[in-house]
Design an enzyme around this catalytic site. Sequence first.
Site, PDB file in Angstrom:
ATOM      1  N   GLU A 286       0.815  -1.211   0.000  1.00  9.66           N
ATOM      2  CA  GLU A 286       0.000   0.000   0.000  1.00  9.66           C
ATOM      3  C   GLU A 286       0.854   1.269   0.000  1.00  9.66           C
ATOM      4  O   GLU A 286       0.393   2.349   0.367  1.00  9.66           O
ATOM      5  CB  GLU A 286      -0.959  -0.033   1.199  1.00  9.66           C
ATOM      6  CG  GLU A 286      -2.016  -1.120   1.028  1.00  9.66           C
ATOM      7  CD  GLU A 286      -2.751  -1.431   2.326  1.00  9.66           C
ATOM      8  OE1 GLU A 286      -3.856  -0.909   2.499  1.00  9.66           O
ATOM      9  OE2 GLU A 286      -2.218  -2.183   3.144  1.00  9.66           O
TER      10      GLU A 286
ATOM     11  N   SER B 206      -6.070  -3.958   1.894  1.00  7.47           N
ATOM     12  CA  SER B 206      -6.478  -3.494   0.568  1.00  7.47           C
ATOM     13  C   SER B 206      -6.960  -4.620  -0.323  1.00  7.47           C
ATOM     14  O   SER B 206      -6.820  -4.559  -1.540  1.00  7.47           O
ATOM     15  CB  SER B 206      -5.344  -2.742  -0.128  1.00  7.47           C
ATOM     16  OG  SER B 206      -5.135  -1.524   0.527  1.00  7.47           O
TER      17      SER B 206
ATOM     18  N   TYR C 223      -9.086   1.611  -5.417  1.00  3.33           N
ATOM     19  CA  TYR C 223      -8.067   2.562  -5.847  1.00  3.33           C
ATOM     20  C   TYR C 223      -8.011   2.861  -7.337  1.00  3.33           C
ATOM     21  O   TYR C 223      -7.325   3.797  -7.734  1.00  3.33           O
ATOM     22  CB  TYR C 223      -6.678   2.075  -5.398  1.00  3.33           C
ATOM     23  CG  TYR C 223      -6.625   1.816  -3.921  1.00  3.33           C
ATOM     24  CD1 TYR C 223      -6.873   2.849  -3.014  1.00  3.33           C
ATOM     25  CD2 TYR C 223      -6.369   0.545  -3.406  1.00  3.33           C
ATOM     26  CE1 TYR C 223      -6.856   2.620  -1.650  1.00  3.33           C
ATOM     27  CE2 TYR C 223      -6.342   0.315  -2.041  1.00  3.33           C
ATOM     28  CZ  TYR C 223      -6.583   1.350  -1.174  1.00  3.33           C
ATOM     29  OH  TYR C 223      -6.559   1.122   0.174  1.00  3.33           O
TER      30      TYR C 223
ATOM     31  N   ARG D 110     -10.521   3.241  11.904  1.00  2.69           N
ATOM     32  CA  ARG D 110     -11.793   3.122  11.199  1.00  2.69           C
ATOM     33  C   ARG D 110     -12.286   1.698  11.391  1.00  2.69           C
ATOM     34  O   ARG D 110     -11.523   0.745  11.222  1.00  2.69           O
ATOM     35  CB  ARG D 110     -11.612   3.418   9.710  1.00  2.69           C
ATOM     36  CG  ARG D 110     -12.928   3.740   8.980  1.00  2.69           C
ATOM     37  CD  ARG D 110     -12.760   3.755   7.470  1.00  2.69           C
ATOM     38  NE  ARG D 110     -12.532   2.402   6.992  1.00  2.69           N
ATOM     39  CZ  ARG D 110     -11.531   2.051   6.184  1.00  2.69           C
ATOM     40  NH1 ARG D 110     -10.661   2.933   5.737  1.00  2.69           N
ATOM     41  NH2 ARG D 110     -11.384   0.787   5.818  1.00  2.69           N
TER      42      ARG D 110
ATOM     43  N   ASP E  64     -14.980  -1.174  10.246  1.00  2.00           N
ATOM     44  CA  ASP E  64     -15.824  -1.512   9.089  1.00  2.00           C
ATOM     45  C   ASP E  64     -16.818  -2.600   9.463  1.00  2.00           C
ATOM     46  O   ASP E  64     -16.471  -3.558  10.165  1.00  2.00           O
ATOM     47  CB  ASP E  64     -14.949  -1.993   7.923  1.00  2.00           C
ATOM     48  CG  ASP E  64     -13.966  -0.929   7.446  1.00  2.00           C
ATOM     49  OD1 ASP E  64     -14.101   0.241   7.859  1.00  2.00           O
ATOM     50  OD2 ASP E  64     -13.064  -1.274   6.657  1.00  2.00           O
TER      51      ASP E  64
ATOM     52  N   GLU F 202     -13.843  -5.430  10.318  1.00  2.00           N
ATOM     53  CA  GLU F 202     -12.435  -5.241  10.668  1.00  2.00           C
ATOM     54  C   GLU F 202     -12.196  -3.850  11.216  1.00  2.00           C
ATOM     55  O   GLU F 202     -13.036  -2.954  11.117  1.00  2.00           O
ATOM     56  CB  GLU F 202     -11.541  -5.469   9.441  1.00  2.00           C
ATOM     57  CG  GLU F 202     -11.853  -4.499   8.312  1.00  2.00           C
ATOM     58  CD  GLU F 202     -10.809  -4.539   7.200  1.00  2.00           C
ATOM     59  OE1 GLU F 202      -9.686  -5.002   7.448  1.00  2.00           O
ATOM     60  OE2 GLU F 202     -11.124  -4.063   6.101  1.00  2.00           O
TER      61      GLU F 202
ATOM     62  N   ASN G  56      -9.130  -0.804  11.107  1.00  2.00           N
ATOM     63  CA  ASN G  56      -7.903  -0.318  10.454  1.00  2.00           C
ATOM     64  C   ASN G  56      -7.296   0.754  11.345  1.00  2.00           C
ATOM     65  O   ASN G  56      -7.908   1.799  11.554  1.00  2.00           O
ATOM     66  CB  ASN G  56      -8.236   0.281   9.090  1.00  2.00           C
ATOM     67  CG  ASN G  56      -8.711  -0.781   8.115  1.00  2.00           C
ATOM     68  OD1 ASN G  56      -7.915  -1.536   7.576  1.00  2.00           O
ATOM     69  ND2 ASN G  56     -10.015  -0.858   7.911  1.00  2.00           N
TER      70      ASN G  56
ATOM     71  N   GLY H   9      -7.133   5.024   5.551  1.00  2.00           N
ATOM     72  CA  GLY H   9      -6.850   5.917   4.423  1.00  2.00           C
ATOM     73  C   GLY H   9      -7.151   7.344   4.833  1.00  2.00           C
ATOM     74  O   GLY H   9      -8.139   7.613   5.519  1.00  2.00           O
TER      75      GLY H   9
HETATM   76  N1  ATP Z   1     -17.763 -12.347   4.884  1.00  3.38           N
HETATM   77  C1  ATP Z   1     -17.966 -11.508   3.862  1.00  3.38           C
HETATM   78  N2  ATP Z   1     -19.190 -11.393   3.287  1.00  3.38           N
HETATM   79  C2  ATP Z   1     -19.386 -10.525   2.257  1.00  3.38           C
HETATM   80  N3  ATP Z   1     -18.433  -9.758   1.713  1.00  3.38           N
HETATM   81  C3  ATP Z   1     -17.199  -9.825   2.232  1.00  3.38           C
HETATM   82  C4  ATP Z   1     -16.886 -10.697   3.336  1.00  3.38           C
HETATM   83  N4  ATP Z   1     -15.606 -10.560   3.635  1.00  3.38           N
HETATM   84  C5  ATP Z   1     -15.110  -9.639   2.777  1.00  3.38           C
HETATM   85  N5  ATP Z   1     -16.039  -9.205   1.919  1.00  3.38           N
HETATM   86  C6  ATP Z   1     -15.835  -8.223   0.835  1.00  3.38           C
HETATM   87  O1  ATP Z   1     -14.449  -8.110   0.550  1.00  3.38           O
HETATM   88  C7  ATP Z   1     -13.935  -6.820   0.901  1.00  3.38           C
HETATM   89  C8  ATP Z   1     -12.530  -6.907   1.475  1.00  3.38           C
HETATM   90  O2  ATP Z   1     -12.499  -7.709   2.645  1.00  3.38           O
HETATM   91  P1  ATP Z   1     -11.789  -7.217   3.991  1.00  3.38           P
HETATM   92  O3  ATP Z   1     -12.333  -5.894   4.374  1.00  3.38           O
HETATM   93  O4  ATP Z   1     -11.915  -8.313   4.960  1.00  3.38           O
HETATM   94  O5  ATP Z   1     -10.273  -7.133   3.627  1.00  3.38           O
HETATM   95  P2  ATP Z   1      -9.318  -5.897   3.292  1.00  3.38           P
HETATM   96  O6  ATP Z   1     -10.175  -4.783   2.836  1.00  3.38           O
HETATM   97  O7  ATP Z   1      -8.252  -6.402   2.425  1.00  3.38           O
HETATM   98  O8  ATP Z   1      -8.656  -5.462   4.564  1.00  3.38           O
HETATM   99  P3  ATP Z   1      -8.148  -3.980   4.836  1.00  3.38           P
HETATM  100  O9  ATP Z   1      -9.389  -3.146   4.905  1.00  3.38           O
HETATM  101  O10 ATP Z   1      -7.392  -4.152   6.073  1.00  3.38           O
HETATM  102  O11 ATP Z   1      -7.344  -3.509   3.675  1.00  3.38           O
HETATM  103  C9  ATP Z   1     -14.972  -6.259   1.849  1.00  3.38           C
HETATM  104  O12 ATP Z   1     -14.967  -4.858   1.863  1.00  3.38           O
HETATM  105  C10 ATP Z   1     -16.262  -6.838   1.243  1.00  3.38           C
HETATM  106  O13 ATP Z   1     -16.631  -6.138   0.064  1.00  3.38           O
HETATM  107 MG    MG Z   2     -11.602  -3.899   4.233  1.00  6.76          MG
END
Ligand code: ATP
Ligand code: MG
Length: 355
Positions: A17, A179, A248, A288, A290, A304, A306, A310
């Site tokens: 990132e 991300s 992004y 933040r 989520d 989650e 963070n 951002g």
């Molecule tokens: N259990 C779930 N059910 C439905 N959609 C999901 C689920 N897990 C993840 N997603 C989808 O995938 C996206 C990314 O997953 P997640 O937020 O867990 O990881 P990340 O964004 O990589 O982590 P970070 O925010 O730390 O960068 C979520 O915003 C959502 O759109």
């Molecule tokens: Mg996420």
Amino acid sequence: MTARLQVALLFGGRSGEHEVSLVSAASVATGLRPHHDVSCVLIDKTGRWLLQEGEAPRPSGGESVFLAPVPGDAGRLRRLADARELARPDVFFPVLHGTYGEDGTVQGLLELAAVPYVGAGVAASAASMDKAMMKALFARAGLPQPDYRVLVGRDAAAEARLVGELGLPVFVKPANLGSSVGISKVKTPGALDAALDAAFAYDRKVVVERGLDVRELEVSVLGNDAPEASVPGEVVPDREFYDYDSKYAADSRTGLLIPAPLDPATAQEVRRLGVAAFQAVDAAGFARVDFFLERATGRLLVNEINTIPGFTSISMYPKLWEASGLTYPDLLARLVALGLERHAARARLRTDYGS
Ligand SMILES: Nc1ncnc2c1ncn2[C@@H]1O[C@H](COP(=O)(O)OP(=O)(O)OP(=O)(O)O)[C@@H](O)[C@H]1O
Ligand SMILES: [Mg+2]
């Protein structure tokens, strides 16, 4: 308002990132300048710390410096070549997303140097970056979240049980990236193996989670021991899930609804759970949180936290505070003050067993 301080922005970082951090840092520098002096420290992709001229972060260039991991040096940034002092920041502001920045490593160095810094400490940063640890802490605090399993390395027996236990679709996620890197949505049993391969390419630990049909909500939390939550916002991804491009890509049509269109009780519950999640990992400064709002049931689930969200001027974290009555420059000044406050409180604690 705190006195005009020298704030060292740490940005870039040895992380997937890196580029996102450059954009966040440019906004943060602009937002800090009304209240503070800024020095810009680019951490390049090889991990060098480069102190830049001026108050606007740049994607390359600068003088190689180091921060000695000893309290006696008072946070001085010294030239790597000859240890000459080039800057003496009052407070450090890591605007680093992902590995070697948001995960407690940089925070550890700042603790050893005994300098004030913005944001969560070592343990909260590390636990929040690791989805398996984060979920365990959330579970411990009684927070609602999607069902999940953790795999440590490939494990045929455990993998064979996943679909039976969690159903389909499932989301497969490396424990330690952000991300959406390495994440897949698995809709058929046959697609699971490739998704696990993809996730294990990034981490030895992988989280597999029940996939739900959801709205995505976010809330900004601010404070140390008495954190407060902003109004909630909603992310409306422009594709099947909120993946890296959706976050992004230049052509991303992902929409942010601020405030989220929610009934007052749900909005209040998002704020309550946001603060509870912040406290579950013992975060500090900002984070933040989520959420998923399951369409079929209206159930609210924590996705989650963070600990360095951002922070561009159009990012959700500052936007939600703006909608809650706190401007971008005032938010940054508050974060700096919270970092100083936390440092002062910790400095008052005893660290020895003598009399
Ligand atoms: N259990 C779930 N059910 C439905 N959609 C999901 C689920 N897990 C993840 N997603 C989808 O995938 C996206 C990314 O997953 P997640 O937020 O867990 O990881 P990340 O964004 O990589 O982590 P970070 O925010 O730390 O960068 C979520 O915003 C959502 O759109
Ligand atoms: Mg996420």
